[in-house]
Write an enzyme that holds these catalytic residues in place. Structure first.
Site, PDB file in Angstrom:
ATOM      1  N   HIS A  85       0.860  -1.194   0.000  1.00 29.54           N
ATOM      2  CA  HIS A  85       0.000   0.000   0.000  1.00 29.54           C
ATOM      3  C   HIS A  85       0.888   1.233   0.000  1.00 29.54           C
ATOM      4  CE1 HIS A  85      -3.198   2.799   1.043  1.00 29.54           C
ATOM      5  NE2 HIS A  85      -4.010   1.860   0.633  1.00 29.54           N
ATOM      6  N   ASP A  98      -7.956  -5.117  -0.698  1.00 29.08           N
ATOM      7  CA  ASP A  98      -8.361  -5.929  -1.857  1.00 29.08           C
ATOM      8  C   ASP A  98      -8.045  -7.403  -1.712  1.00 29.08           C
ATOM      9  OD1 ASP A  98      -7.403  -3.086  -3.717  1.00 29.08           O
ATOM     10  OD2 ASP A  98      -9.445  -3.867  -3.493  1.00 29.08           O
TER      11      ASP A  98
HETATM   12  C1  SDX Z   1      -5.898   0.244  -3.264  1.00 30.20           C
HETATM   13  O1  SDX Z   1      -4.169   4.743  -2.129  1.00 30.20           O
HETATM   14  C2  SDX Z   1      -5.130   4.093  -1.618  1.00 30.20           C
HETATM   15  O2  SDX Z   1      -5.627   4.416  -0.519  1.00 30.20           O
HETATM   16  C3  SDX Z   1      -5.644   2.929  -2.419  1.00 30.20           C
HETATM   17  C4  SDX Z   1      -6.726   2.087  -1.753  1.00 30.20           C
HETATM   18  C5  SDX Z   1      -8.000   2.869  -1.566  1.00 30.20           C
HETATM   19  O3  SDX Z   1      -8.771   2.526  -0.650  1.00 30.20           O
HETATM   20  O4  SDX Z   1      -8.283   3.767  -2.400  1.00 30.20           O
HETATM   21  O5  SDX Z   1      -6.273   1.630  -0.489  1.00 30.20           O
HETATM   22  C6  SDX Z   1      -7.086   0.873  -2.608  1.00 30.20           C
HETATM   23  O6  SDX Z   1      -5.601   0.586  -4.366  1.00 30.20           O
HETATM   24  C7  SDX Z   1      -5.087  -0.754  -2.488  1.00 30.20           C
HETATM   25  C8  SDX Z   1      -3.852  -1.255  -3.286  1.00 30.20           C
HETATM   26  C9  SDX Z   1      -4.323  -2.325  -4.266  1.00 30.20           C
HETATM   27  N1  SDX Z   1      -3.203  -2.685  -5.191  1.00 30.20           N
HETATM   28  C10 SDX Z   1      -2.620  -3.883  -5.118  1.00 30.20           C
HETATM   29  O7  SDX Z   1      -2.837  -4.745  -4.263  1.00 30.20           O
HETATM   30  C11 SDX Z   1      -1.588  -4.130  -6.223  1.00 30.20           C
HETATM   31  C12 SDX Z   1      -0.331  -4.754  -5.624  1.00 30.20           C
HETATM   32  N2  SDX Z   1       0.349  -3.748  -4.823  1.00 30.20           N
HETATM   33  C13 SDX Z   1       1.449  -3.022  -5.421  1.00 30.20           C
HETATM   34  O8  SDX Z   1       1.273  -2.726  -6.770  1.00 30.20           O
HETATM   35  C14 SDX Z   1       1.912  -1.856  -4.535  1.00 30.20           C
HETATM   36  O9  SDX Z   1       2.042  -2.345  -3.272  1.00 30.20           O
HETATM   37  C15 SDX Z   1       1.096  -0.584  -4.501  1.00 30.20           C
HETATM   38  C16 SDX Z   1       0.922   0.003  -5.838  1.00 30.20           C
HETATM   39  C17 SDX Z   1      -0.213  -0.808  -3.840  1.00 30.20           C
HETATM   40  C18 SDX Z   1       1.883   0.395  -3.639  1.00 30.20           C
HETATM   41  O10 SDX Z   1       3.093   0.592  -4.259  1.00 30.20           O
HETATM   42  P1  SDX Z   1       4.260   1.451  -3.534  1.00 30.20           P
HETATM   43  O11 SDX Z   1       3.904   1.844  -2.153  1.00 30.20           O
HETATM   44  O12 SDX Z   1       4.626   2.507  -4.506  1.00 30.20           O
HETATM   45  O13 SDX Z   1       5.375   0.414  -3.362  1.00 30.20           O
HETATM   46  P2  SDX Z   1       6.548   0.328  -4.336  1.00 30.20           P
HETATM   47  O14 SDX Z   1       5.994   0.048  -5.702  1.00 30.20           O
HETATM   48  O15 SDX Z   1       7.432   1.497  -4.104  1.00 30.20           O
HETATM   49  O16 SDX Z   1       7.276  -0.995  -3.846  1.00 30.20           O
HETATM   50  C19 SDX Z   1       8.227  -0.967  -2.812  1.00 30.20           C
HETATM   51  C20 SDX Z   1       8.896  -2.329  -2.930  1.00 30.20           C
HETATM   52  C21 SDX Z   1       9.381  -2.639  -4.348  1.00 30.20           C
HETATM   53  O17 SDX Z   1      10.435  -3.570  -4.218  1.00 30.20           O
HETATM   54  P3  SDX Z   1      11.979  -3.039  -4.449  1.00 30.20           P
HETATM   55  O18 SDX Z   1      11.993  -2.305  -5.754  1.00 30.20           O
HETATM   56  O19 SDX Z   1      12.256  -2.157  -3.245  1.00 30.20           O
HETATM   57  O20 SDX Z   1      12.803  -4.301  -4.457  1.00 30.20           O
HETATM   58  O21 SDX Z   1       7.937  -3.345  -2.618  1.00 30.20           O
HETATM   59  C22 SDX Z   1       7.723  -4.158  -3.753  1.00 30.20           C
HETATM   60  C23 SDX Z   1       8.212  -3.375  -4.955  1.00 30.20           C
HETATM   61  O22 SDX Z   1       8.617  -4.249  -5.997  1.00 30.20           O
HETATM   62  N3  SDX Z   1       6.292  -4.396  -3.819  1.00 30.20           N
HETATM   63  C24 SDX Z   1       5.741  -5.568  -4.060  1.00 30.20           C
HETATM   64  C25 SDX Z   1       4.357  -5.361  -3.980  1.00 30.20           C
HETATM   65  N4  SDX Z   1       4.107  -4.090  -3.689  1.00 30.20           N
HETATM   66  C26 SDX Z   1       5.300  -3.480  -3.600  1.00 30.20           C
HETATM   67  N5  SDX Z   1       6.307  -6.776  -4.349  1.00 30.20           N
HETATM   68  C27 SDX Z   1       5.436  -7.789  -4.544  1.00 30.20           C
HETATM   69  N6  SDX Z   1       4.080  -7.668  -4.475  1.00 30.20           N
HETATM   70  C28 SDX Z   1       3.517  -6.481  -4.202  1.00 30.20           C
HETATM   71  N7  SDX Z   1       2.205  -6.370  -4.139  1.00 30.20           N
END
Ligand code: SDX
Length: 391
Positions: free
Chosen positions: A271, A328
């Site tokens: 998140h 989710d």
């Molecule tokens: C919602 O904003 C809101 O409030 C949204 C929401 C709402 O109520 O409106 O809460 C609803 O959208 C919830 C989120 C739903 N999305 C997902 O579940 C999709 C999977 N999650 C990721 O895509 C990600 O966690 C995000 C987009 C939700 C958040 O991304 P961030 O905070 O920008 O994290 P990041 O991309 O900077 O990642 C940091 C690290 C990275 O690794 P490194 O590059 O440091 O090695 O964490 C890893 C990412 O690769 N990572 C994940 C991951 N999420 C982040 N690795 C594996 N699986 C994941 N889900």
């Protein structure tokens, strides 16, 4: 209590959006609607009572809530031309595309009420959206099934009317299952607002140009569609089914995620703000156990989800990146048990989020100091240079 619920990084970011609607503390896993903890709201309120709270800032009196509910029921019918709008779309259309298109089309029927600063005109736009979005959503579902559309039944509550429009047919009377009704009411409440998430920020940015509420909400629906945002609930089910059908098992899948194989992510995890457990995920998980037990549904995808969560929560890769289940992760399992197809899951998120979108749009447009949105940019391109003479 004031303060940056998501930007508390020690400096005052004047560009931050100011809002009094929802407070989030990502480290503590706190979410409050107008000061009330989400746990208490979900346990005690209804979807429309919470919508009123988010929009107007205080809980409604019994009369205010009764009149709000009655006004919404009186606006559930779609213009017959808008019902025919669905005939132009293929049955294969994704319900989120249908939703954003049909909501955008709503504005063409109401030229006389499209004003962003007149409270009375803002109110009727809001009532129409709250009344008609569930109907449009149910029609998108029926369209995908090739089934006849039902007309709304104003003798039913907001949630029960929605359930009947989705699962009722012309061939027989529909009896609402109270288990589904209670569970869906609670899930919708959990989705009603979440501060400056991508889709809400979209609604505010579009609304800041003085575009009408229908067009602003249509833009928000498009933003929600993405799998990194609201589309994640559908993506989680795809992920769980892939783990089941491929026979790779949870451990092998987790390894693929950690190896970042062709962008494989643990959907429903992580998140932008919560770097601890999403408080909504806890409440959704409780509902999942209750609903599946009450419906007598045994879903192996739930078992896979529970195993996935256990593995991830004890794995340094996820712990070090502060990745926990978000709202989710479990919702799709409940929606599936209720009988909704996966492509309707994000539509359910949109119905839940509508009051929050409206509250933010209204908060901004009724504030005379609001200026058109213009997100800041940090220029990192080429320095000034002259056009090449030899061209
Ligand atoms: C919602 O904003 C809101 O409030 C949204 C929401 C709402 O109520 O409106 O809460 C609803 O959208 C919830 C989120 C739903 N999305 C997902 O579940 C999709 C999977 N999650 C990721 O895509 C990600 O966690 C995000 C987009 C939700 C958040 O991304 P961030 O905070 O920008 O994290 P990041 O991309 O900077 O990642 C940091 C690290 C990275 O690794 P490194 O590059 O440091 O090695 O964490 C890893 C990412 O690769 N990572 C994940 C991951 N999420 C982040 N690795 C594996 N699986 C994941 N889900």
């Amino acid at each position: 209590q004031t303060g940056f619920s998501t930007l508390d990084t020690g400096f005052v970011n004047t560009a931050a959006t100011k809002s009094a609607i929802t407070y989030i503390d990502g480290d503590q896993g706190i979410l409050r609607y107008r000061g009330y903890p989400i746990e208490q709201v979900a346990a005690n309120s209804t979807f429309l009572e919470t919508a009123w709270l988010l929009i107007y800032g205080e809980l409604p009196t019994a009369d205010e809530l009764a009149s709000f509910d009655a006004r919404i029921r009186r606006h559930t019918l779609l213009h017959e031309d808008l019902r025919r709008f669905f005939d132009a779309l293929p049955a294969s259309a994704h319900p989120m595309s249908v939703l954003s298109s049909a909501v955008g089309a709503l504005s063409t029927f109401y030229e006389d009420t499209m004003d962003v600063h007149d409270p009375a005109k803002v109110e009727i736009q809001m009532i129409r959206l709250l009344a008609k979005l569930p109907v449009i959503a149910a029609y998108a579902h029926k369209k995908s099934l090739g089934q006849a559309f039902l007309y709304p039944d104003n003798s039913l509550s907001f949630v029960d009317n929605f359930l009947k429009l989705n699962f009722g047919t012309m061939a027989e009377p529909y009896v609402v299952n109270p288990v589904l009704s209670k569970a869906l009411e609670r899930l919708l409440i959990l989705h009603e607002d979440h501060e400056q998430n991508a889709s809400t920020s979209t609604v505010r940015l579009v609304g800041s140009t003085e575009a009408n509420m229908y067009s602003s909400i249509s833009a928000g629906i498009s933003a929600l569609y993405g799998p990194l945002h609201g589309g994640a609930n559908e993506a989680v089910l795809k992920m769980l089914a892939e783990i089941r059908d491929s026979g790779q098992g949870v451990a092998r899948f987790v390894e693929r995620v950690k190896n970042k194989e062709e962008g494989v992510k643990l959907m429903g995890f992580g998140h932008r703000v919560y770097k601890n457990y999403d408080p909504r995920a806890k409440l959704v998980k409780e509902s999942a156990d209750e609903v599946l037990a009450a419906l007598g549904v045994k879903d192996e995808l739930l078992d896979i989800a529970l195993e996935l969560e256990q593995v991830a929560l004890s794995d340094e890769y996820f712990i070090s990146r502060r990745l926990y289940p978000n709202v989710d992760f479990y919702t799709g399992i409940i929606y599936k048990a209720m009988g909704f197809p996966p492509r309707m899951f994000t539509v359910l998120f949109a119905i839940g989020r509508l009051p929050g979108w409206i509250a933010h749009w209204r908060e901004m447009n009724l504030d005379p100091s609001t200026k058109i949105g213009r997100p800041q940019q940090l220029y990192i391109g080429s320095p000034a240079r002259d056009w090449p003479t030899e061209r």
